[in-house]
Design a protein around this motif. Structure first.
Motif, PDB file in Angstrom:
ATOM      1  N   PHE A   1     -28.744  63.617 -91.839  1.00 39.19           N
ATOM      2  CA  PHE A   1     -28.350  62.228 -91.602  1.00 39.19           C
ATOM      3  C   PHE A   1     -29.335  61.205 -92.184  1.00 39.19           C
ATOM      4  O   PHE A   1     -29.215  60.015 -91.916  1.00 39.19           O
TER       5      PHE A   1
ATOM      6  N   ASN B   1     -24.801  67.400 -94.080  1.00 38.29           N
ATOM      7  CA  ASN B   1     -24.377  67.969 -92.801  1.00 38.29           C
ATOM      8  C   ASN B   1     -23.609  69.282 -92.968  1.00 38.29           C
ATOM      9  O   ASN B   1     -23.176  69.872 -91.982  1.00 38.29           O
TER      10      ASN B   1
ATOM     11  N   HIS C   1     -25.007  64.546 -81.408  1.00 37.01           N
ATOM     12  CA  HIS C   1     -24.327  65.283 -82.475  1.00 37.01           C
ATOM     13  C   HIS C   1     -23.391  66.333 -81.901  1.00 37.01           C
ATOM     14  O   HIS C   1     -23.621  66.855 -80.808  1.00 37.01           O
TER      15      HIS C   1
ATOM     16  N   ASP D   1     -20.967  62.162 -86.790  1.00 34.65           N
ATOM     17  CA  ASP D   1     -22.063  62.748 -86.020  1.00 34.65           C
ATOM     18  C   ASP D   1     -22.061  64.277 -86.085  1.00 34.65           C
ATOM     19  O   ASP D   1     -22.889  64.925 -85.458  1.00 34.65           O
TER      20      ASP D   1
END
Length: 268
Positions: free
Chosen positions: A70, A80, A110, A193
């Motif tokens: 991130f 990610n 997350h 996220d």
């Protein structure tokens, strides 16, 4: 880091599918239950368990991966998307992929999607104690299927699982297809996220891992302590090509590190 063999045990039937809703994240029709006590018995991270050495080890492993995922300044495209692999079979990559996903599921900010991408020898369902029929390969083969049709919700709040699905002789070509590229774009960007962990085939005996690596933002290469040769590790990294710039090494199945007894007594 130690690695215990997964116990063979009866596999529960997934819960019935829930009705569709307008919320994409609630369209995870099938739920599977993961037994926290069984995770502890097999030496894995348990979100409900007491603080342990294995949990602390994966806290150390996950932190730089999350930061890079991130951190826009890191320059990692699709940071990610994290592939867990090894040079050879039997080094503990599935054990590490599952524990990494379980550890990330303990984060407050997350969520995590665990993808079983070892098409020839999928191990995630057996390790976590459930059965699955459709998954990644089926989405790539059948355009009528959507991700929400095969994604599994778990009783661990922030953990979702995408099984490998139907085995296919052209798995390498399917992983290299435009359909796979489109799927990766979808799962990488749908939830800002979310971290996606891929349990990949080993690098040296397969071609699927190299194809998958080319589309990953980060790679975790599991190395079995006192077993995997330096030559095998170097060859695995060489085969990654440009992707080798994003490789992180995890030393697995080590009996003891210097100072290991101190840390063990601290958590015991």
């Amino acid at each position: 880091m130690t690695h215990e063999t997964f116990e063979q045990r009866p596999l529960p039937t997934p819960a019935p599918k829930a009705p569709r809703s307008g919320n994409p994240d609630t369209q995870l029709f099938t739920q599977v239950d993961i037994n926290p006590a069984q995770l502890q018995r097999t030496g894995m991270v348990s979100p409900d368990g007491e603080r342990s050495a294995i949990a602390e080890e994966f806290r150390l492993i996950k932190r730089p991966l999350i930061d890079k995922a991130f951190n826009q300044k890191s320059g990692a495209r699709r940071g990610n998307l994290i592939m867990v692999t090894s040079a050879l079979p039997g080094e503990g990559k599935t054990f590490c992929a599952i524990n990494l996903a379980l550890s990330i599921a303990m984060e407050k900010d997350h969520t995590v999607l665990l993808v079983d991408a070892d098409i020839a020898r999928p191990s995630v369902p057996r390790a976590l104690g459930f059965q699955s029929e459709v998954g990644l390969m089926d989405i790539l083969l059948d355009r009528s299927l959507q991700l929400s049709d095969v994604l599994l919700k778990t009783n661990i709040d922030r953990l979702r699982i995408l099984p490998a699905g139907t085995s296919h002789k052209h798995a390498t070509e399917l992983l290299a297809s435009q359909a796979m590229t489109n799927l990766l774009e979808e799962i990488a960007s749908r939830y800002p996220d979310r971290i996606i962990i891929f349990d990949s085939p080993p690098l040296l005996p397969t071609t699927e891992a190299r194809v998958l690596a080319s589309q990953m933002g980060q790679i975790v290469l599991v190395v079995e302590a006192e077993s995997t040769t330096q030559h095998a590790v170097k060859e695995a990294i060489r085969q990654l090509g440009p992707s080798s710039a994003n490789v992180n090494l995890v030393y697995n199945k080590a009996e003891k590190f210097p100072g290991g007894s101190y840390y063990g007594s601290y958590y015991n």
